[in-house]
Enzyme design. Structure first.
Site, PDB file in Angstrom:
ATOM      1  N   LYS A  90       0.844  -1.198   0.000  1.00 39.58           N
ATOM      2  CA  LYS A  90       0.000   0.000   0.000  1.00 39.58           C
ATOM      3  C   LYS A  90       0.886   1.258   0.000  1.00 39.58           C
ATOM      4  O   LYS A  90       0.631   2.221  -0.719  1.00 39.58           O
ATOM      5  CB  LYS A  90      -0.932   0.004   1.223  1.00 39.58           C
ATOM      6  CG  LYS A  90      -2.059  -1.004   1.085  1.00 39.58           C
ATOM      7  CD  LYS A  90      -2.807  -1.257   2.390  1.00 39.58           C
ATOM      8  CE  LYS A  90      -3.831  -2.376   2.167  1.00 39.58           C
ATOM      9  NZ  LYS A  90      -4.520  -2.789   3.385  1.00 39.58           N
ATOM     10  N   ASP A 149     -10.874   2.482   3.881  1.00 41.89           N
ATOM     11  CA  ASP A 149     -11.370   1.110   3.738  1.00 41.89           C
ATOM     12  C   ASP A 149     -12.884   1.036   3.535  1.00 41.89           C
ATOM     13  O   ASP A 149     -13.399   0.010   3.089  1.00 41.89           O
ATOM     14  CB  ASP A 149     -11.025   0.311   5.008  1.00 41.89           C
ATOM     15  CG  ASP A 149      -9.670  -0.375   4.896  1.00 41.89           C
ATOM     16  OD1 ASP A 149      -9.294  -0.741   3.772  1.00 41.89           O
ATOM     17  OD2 ASP A 149      -9.020  -0.542   5.930  1.00 41.89           O
ATOM     18  N   GLN A 191      -4.629  -1.218   9.492  1.00 44.67           N
ATOM     19  CA  GLN A 191      -4.551  -2.575   8.938  1.00 44.67           C
ATOM     20  C   GLN A 191      -5.155  -3.591   9.919  1.00 44.67           C
ATOM     21  O   GLN A 191      -4.813  -3.598  11.100  1.00 44.67           O
ATOM     22  CB  GLN A 191      -3.072  -2.905   8.644  1.00 44.67           C
ATOM     23  CG  GLN A 191      -2.853  -4.246   7.993  1.00 44.67           C
ATOM     24  CD  GLN A 191      -3.458  -4.337   6.587  1.00 44.67           C
ATOM     25  OE1 GLN A 191      -3.343  -3.430   5.788  1.00 44.67           O
ATOM     26  NE2 GLN A 191      -4.121  -5.444   6.316  1.00 44.67           N
TER      27      GLN A 191
END
Ligand code: NAP
Length: 273
Positions: free
Chosen positions: A52, A119, A96
């Protein structure tokens, strides 16, 4: 049979994003910034975070990774999120998952400013998506949706079967398909006859986590099959779909690896295209 090339599509998205970031830079003299928080040493999480960060850098965004040890206290993380929410240089925040046991995942997701929720897991974004409003969309289902549209522009009236009902994949995927006017059947571990459901499908999205669950004789001729699964097996990484069998019947299919996976990262910074 069309082999849907996720790597190629992801690379096109990356180019679009690069252009967009350059435009923002020249217009507003600022660069969007992504902050990723990694707690602990989970090996797959470390790889995802590295990818990422690499992707954000490639497209010219500012990117920062904050790393914490696995015994981190929940309060410390909540305070850091509050700080990042207020920071104008940070346009996206991503924590995460999974998180260590002592940290309440739900509290953390809800602490992130929903407008910075890359997200798309914040309840406001989940609610907006299910109400058909603009929202941050979880990356993997968005990637699946973009791949589907490459094969078939108009999905209206198609019968889609989604296998799996996770908040990460199955549920948001269902919402995206409804938005495209598909008739959607969502299936899960308690579904009585999964094969019979799949045989009715024009579109199958498999997001289960069981290697090669979906077989060749589960597929209607000319169905489009999107395989989200990533399963480590003795013969390497395989999806939730028995590729060799299914690719003989389907109209189009995503390979694993090289299908949905690359799109997930490219969709991370989706709000810029
Ligand atoms: P998850 O949270 O474990 O959910 C799995 C879903 O599959 C659940 O809804 C479960 O039903 C259902 N299921 C389990 N066994 C089933 C069966 N025999 N028949 C029908 N449904 C069944 O998994 P996830 O996070 O959605 O991930 C799914 C897969 O996608 C995994 O392989 C994961 O590694 C992969 N993944 C890939 C990407 C990517 O970028 N390509 C991203 C994320 C995840 P219940 O709800 O009844 O338990």
């Amino acid at each position: 049979m069309i082999l849907i090339d996720g790597k190629k599509e992801a690379s096109e998205l990356r180019d679009q994003l690069k252009k967009k970031v350059t435009e923002i830079k020249s217009k507003y003299n600022t660069v969007p910034g992504l902050t990723v928080i990694l707690v602990g040493e989970d090996p797959p999480s470390k790889i995802y975070v590295k990818n990422k960060e690499k992707f954000a850098k490639e497209i010219g965004m500012n990117s920062e990774v904050i790393r914490y040890p696995s015994d981190l206290k929940e309060d410390v993380l909540l305070n850091k999120i509050k700080e990042l929410n207020k920071d104008d240089k940070v346009s996206g925040i991503l924590v995460q998952l999974p998180l260590p046991k002592q940290i309440d995942k739900r509290k953390i997701i809800e602490a992130i400013d929903y407008e910075k929720d890359v997200d798309g897991f914040h309840p406001i974004n989940v609610g907006n998506l299910s109400s058909g409003y603009d929202s941050s969309i979880p990356c993997t289902p968005l990637g699946c949706s973009l791949l589907l549209k490459k094969v078939e522009k108009n999905l209206s009236g198609k019968h889609a079967v989604v296998i799996g009902r996770s908040n990460l994949n199955g549920k948001p995927m269902t919402q995206l398909l409804l938005k495209e006017n598909c008739t959607v059947t969502i299936t899960h571990s308690k579904t009585k006859d999964l094969k019979a459901e799949c045989l009715k499908a024009d579109i199958i999205i498999a997001a289960v986590g069981i290697p090669e669950l979906v077989k060749g004789d589960w597929i209607k001729k000319d169905a489009i099959v999107i395989d989200v699964g990533i399963n480590k097996t003795d013969k390497g990484i395989v999806g939730d779909v028995a590729f060799d069998e299914v690719s003989k019947v389907a109209k189009a299919i995503t390979p694993v690896p090289g299908g949905v996976g690359p799109m997930t990262i490219a969709c991370l910074l989706k709000k810029y295209y």
